[in-house]
Design a protein around this motif. Structure first.
Motif, mmCIF file in Angstrom:
data_model
loop_
_atom_site.group_PDB
_atom_site.id
_atom_site.type_symbol
_atom_site.label_atom_id
_atom_site.label_comp_id
_atom_site.label_asym_id
_atom_site.label_seq_id
_atom_site.Cartn_x
_atom_site.Cartn_y
_atom_site.Cartn_z
ATOM 1 N N LEU A 173 0.806 -1.225 0.000
ATOM 2 C CA LEU A 173 0.000 0.000 0.000
ATOM 3 C C LEU A 173 0.840 1.277 0.000
ATOM 4 O O LEU A 173 0.388 2.318 -0.482
ATOM 5 C CB LEU A 173 -0.965 0.008 1.186
ATOM 6 N N LEU A 174 2.035 1.223 0.552
ATOM 7 C CA LEU A 174 2.945 2.381 0.552
ATOM 8 C C LEU A 174 4.190 1.999 -0.258
ATOM 9 O O LEU A 174 5.198 1.600 0.314
ATOM 10 C CB LEU A 174 3.340 2.745 1.989
ATOM 11 N N PRO A 175 4.140 2.125 -1.580
ATOM 12 C CA PRO A 175 5.170 1.541 -2.442
ATOM 13 C C PRO A 175 6.614 1.826 -2.034
ATOM 14 O O PRO A 175 7.330 0.899 -1.699
ATOM 15 C CB PRO A 175 4.857 2.127 -3.813
ATOM 16 N N VAL A 176 7.055 3.017 -2.022
ATOM 17 C CA VAL A 176 8.463 3.273 -1.729
ATOM 18 C C VAL A 176 8.686 3.372 -0.225
ATOM 19 O O VAL A 176 9.628 2.785 0.320
ATOM 20 C CB VAL A 176 8.946 4.545 -2.453
ATOM 21 N N VAL A 177 7.819 4.073 0.455
ATOM 22 C CA VAL A 177 7.954 4.253 1.901
ATOM 23 C C VAL A 177 7.831 2.908 2.616
ATOM 24 O O VAL A 177 8.587 2.619 3.552
ATOM 25 C CB VAL A 177 6.905 5.264 2.425
ATOM 26 N N GLY A 178 6.901 2.051 2.176
ATOM 27 C CA GLY A 178 6.735 0.728 2.778
ATOM 28 C C GLY A 178 7.965 -0.137 2.601
ATOM 29 O O GLY A 178 8.376 -0.860 3.511
ATOM 30 N N GLY A 179 8.586 -0.047 1.417
ATOM 31 C CA GLY A 179 9.814 -0.811 1.182
ATOM 32 C C GLY A 179 10.958 -0.335 2.055
ATOM 33 O O GLY A 179 11.722 -1.139 2.600
ATOM 34 N N VAL A 180 11.066 0.989 2.196
ATOM 35 C CA VAL A 180 12.119 1.538 3.059
ATOM 36 C C VAL A 180 11.878 1.120 4.499
ATOM 37 O O VAL A 180 12.810 0.699 5.213
ATOM 38 C CB VAL A 180 12.186 3.076 2.917
#
Length: 131
Positions: free
Chosen positions: A45-52
Motif C-alpha cells: 500500500l505504501l510503495p516506496v515508503v513501505g519498502g524503506v
C-alpha cells in the motif's frame, strides 16, 4: 527531464517489487514488529515508503538468527561429557573380556585343514571326467 522521471519511476517500481518479494519470501521468524501479512500490506500500500520501512525496521538481520557452530574441543558441554566416560570404559573392558573368552573357547574355523574327501561325498564325478 522526462527521461529522468522515467528512469526514477522504473527504479522505484523495481525497488517496490523487490521489497514485496523479499517480504513475502522471508520466514515469519525474520519479521520484526508486526506479523508477516501486515508487513506485506504496508509494503504494497505504501510503495516506496513501505519498502524503506521494511528494510530499515521490519527485516531482522540474518546474523542475529544465525546459529554458531563450535568445534568439539571448544564446546563446554562436549568437554564435560568426556570426563564421564568411565561407563564407556567399563563397557569396552567387558566386551574385550567376552571376546577373549570366545577366542579361547572355540578354535578358528579358518585354521582347520581342508579335507579333500569331503567334497566327493555326494558320489558325483567331477565334470570332464568319464568313467
Amino acid at each position: 527531464m522526462a527521461r529522468v522521471y522515467l528512469v526514477l519511476a522504473l527504479l522505484f517500481a523495481a525497488f517496490w517489487v523487490y521489497s514485496i518479494v523479499d517480504c513475502a519470501l522471508q520466514p515469519p521468524t525474520r519479521h520484526r514488529g508486526v506479523s508477516k501479512p501486515i508487513w506485506l500490506l504496508i509494503v504494497i500500500l505504501l510503495p516506496v515508503v513501505g519498502g524503506v520501512l521494511w528494510f530499515v525496521i521490519g527485516r531482522a538481520r540474518a546474523s542475529s538468527q544465525r546459529v554458531s557452530f563450535r568445534a568439539p574441543d571448544d564446546d563446554p558441554d562436549f568437554l564435560g561429557r568426556i570426563g564421564t566416560s568411565s561407563d564407556q570404559d567399563e563397557r569396552i573392558r567387558r566386551l574385550e573380556e567376552e571376546l577373549a573368552a570366545l577366542d579361547s573357547e572355540s578354535p578358528d574355523p579358518r585354521d582347520r585343514p581342508v579335507d579333500p574327501q569331503s567334497d566327493d561325498d555326494t558320489g558325483e564325478q567331477p565334470r570332464g571326467s568319464r568313467s
